[in-house]
Design a protein around this motif. Structure first.
Motif, PDB file in Angstrom:
ATOM      1  N   LYS A 197      -3.098 -16.331  -1.085  1.00 33.84           N
ATOM      2  CA  LYS A 197      -4.353 -16.312  -1.844  1.00 33.84           C
ATOM      3  C   LYS A 197      -5.321 -15.248  -1.331  1.00 33.84           C
ATOM      4  O   LYS A 197      -5.941 -14.515  -2.111  1.00 33.84           O
ATOM      5  CB  LYS A 197      -5.014 -17.689  -1.787  1.00 33.84           C
ATOM      6  N   LYS A 198      -5.432 -15.143  -0.022  1.00 29.82           N
ATOM      7  CA  LYS A 198      -6.376 -14.177   0.543  1.00 29.82           C
ATOM      8  C   LYS A 198      -5.961 -12.754   0.194  1.00 29.82           C
ATOM      9  O   LYS A 198      -6.790 -11.933  -0.217  1.00 29.82           O
ATOM     10  CB  LYS A 198      -6.450 -14.344   2.058  1.00 29.82           C
ATOM     11  N   ARG A 199      -4.668 -12.472   0.316  1.00 27.86           N
ATOM     12  CA  ARG A 199      -4.171 -11.134   0.006  1.00 27.86           C
ATOM     13  C   ARG A 199      -4.327 -10.831  -1.482  1.00 27.86           C
ATOM     14  O   ARG A 199      -4.661  -9.710  -1.873  1.00 27.86           O
ATOM     15  CB  ARG A 199      -2.710 -11.009   0.439  1.00 27.86           C
ATOM     16  N   GLU A 222      -7.892  -9.871  -2.088  1.00 26.47           N
ATOM     17  CA  GLU A 222      -8.194  -8.541  -1.556  1.00 26.47           C
ATOM     18  C   GLU A 222      -7.659  -7.440  -2.459  1.00 26.47           C
ATOM     19  O   GLU A 222      -8.270  -6.377  -2.574  1.00 26.47           O
ATOM     20  CB  GLU A 222      -7.606  -8.405  -0.149  1.00 26.47           C
TER      21      GLU A 222
END
Length: 343
Positions: free
Chosen positions: A73-75, A78
């Protein structure tokens, strides 16, 4: 006694996404995720302001793709990639079409949305109407669509065997057939470039034996694509606000396939393994059938030197439809016998 490579002492599982060069371990599922991350990086490198979008419906052999994307999710955030698992395959395909149409909105904040649809073979069948219309309406010039079909030729985890090639052909959708986890990365790059040039959605076969496997892969370098000389018809070939029911839709599809042919001739994806112009015998392979054939020849003691001595060459097809006729015909010309090897 051998000493371990110091580079591997600091190896992290996240390197499969973090590294741009070198050797990493990844599964076929992770390679599909990386296809999206790599496209975001490539666009950013050349100064394009794009976003990504993934939608589809889980099902073996692609049952773990959503889990992998949820775990990143974080990637995803980004890289400006939205993951929207759909209620069913049809709605996923419709959402992907909407992502291509986003650039038609004057208030759109990006230049294009590169998109991936995924579903198992029966899901390809049931969403045929949505995928057919999506391909007919087209992709955005700086967007592009990969249609990933999880095919289970051996009926390993399905109620019956399924192969999506003919369905893609019915919808006039070019179809790539990678032979390995490593080729997922290069074929994914190729698919987006082809989709952006031709306005087509591009089929992408992911069979059980490959997408559910894992291996160490050498990360491929980015490819420099040649822009072919091609005269686009009035109105272009890419997504438009609306195409009313008319013969113009079929005419546009015909022009798109001519654009596909021009792109593939300028940027070949098929290749002759040994390049023997005087070979008497030829094997034509595609997908996992290629490494299977190479292993069979190895077991028979037919390495490259033996094949050259006996006059045997191998032609590896990367795009199974439409076939790159120029290069395929050049390979079979003069051969006494040709054997086609599929999965």
């Amino acid at each position: 006694m051998t000493h371990p490579d110091p580079g591997f002492q600091s190896y992290a599982l996240s390197d499969r996404y973090d590294l741009e060069r070198g050797r990493v371990f990844m599964t076929g599922t992770q390679a599909l995720a990386r296809v999206m991350f790599d496209q975001a990086r490539r666009d950013r490198t050349v100064g394009l302001k794009t976003a990504g979008f993934v939608s589809g419906y889980r099902g073996s052999p692609l049952g773990a793709l959503d889990l992998e994307l949820w775990g990143q999710k974080k990637r995803l955030a980004e890289e400006r990639i939205t993951f929207l698992p759909a209620v069913n395959e049809d709605l996923g395909a419709t959402a992907v079409l909407g992502a291509q149409q986003a650039v038609l909105d004057p208030n759109c904040e990006v230049e294009g949305v590169f998109s991936m649809w995924y579903g198992k073979g029966p899901g390809v069948d049931r969403s045929g109407d949505a995928l057919r219309h999506g391909n007919a309406y087209g992709s955005a010039p700086k967007g592009g669509v990969l249609v990933v079909a999880g095919d289970d030729h051996g009926c390993v985890s399905s109620s019956m065997p399924h192969q999506s090639d003919v369905a893609f052909m019915t919808w006039f959708m070019p179809t790539l057939n990678p032979a390995s986890v490593e080729e997922y990365l290069s074929f994914g790059e190729y698919g987006f470039a082809l989709s952006r040039f031709s306005g087509t959605w591009v089929g992408f076969k992911a069979i059980s034996e490959t997408v559910e496997s894992g291996r160490s892969v050498e990360l491929p370098e980015d490819r420099d694509f040649v822009t072919p000389e091609f005269e686009f018809p009035p109105g272009g070939l890419h997504v438009r606000g609306s195409d009313l029911p008319s013969a113009e839709i079929e005419m546009r599809i015909g022009q798109k396939l001519k654009a596909v042919e021009a792109f593939v001739e300028a940027n070949p994806i098929d290749r002759a393994i040994y390049g023997l112009p005087e070979a008497r015998y030829g094997f034509v392979t595609t997908g996992k059938g290629h490494p299977d054939l190479m292993e069979a020849l190895r077991l028979l003691g037919l390495d490259e030197s033996a094949c050259r001595r006996l006059g045997i060459d191998i032609y590896k097809v990367g795009m199974v439809w439409p076939l790159a006729r120029r290069d395929a015909l050049a390979f079979v010309e003069g051969k006494e016998e040709v054997l086609v090897v599929e999965e």
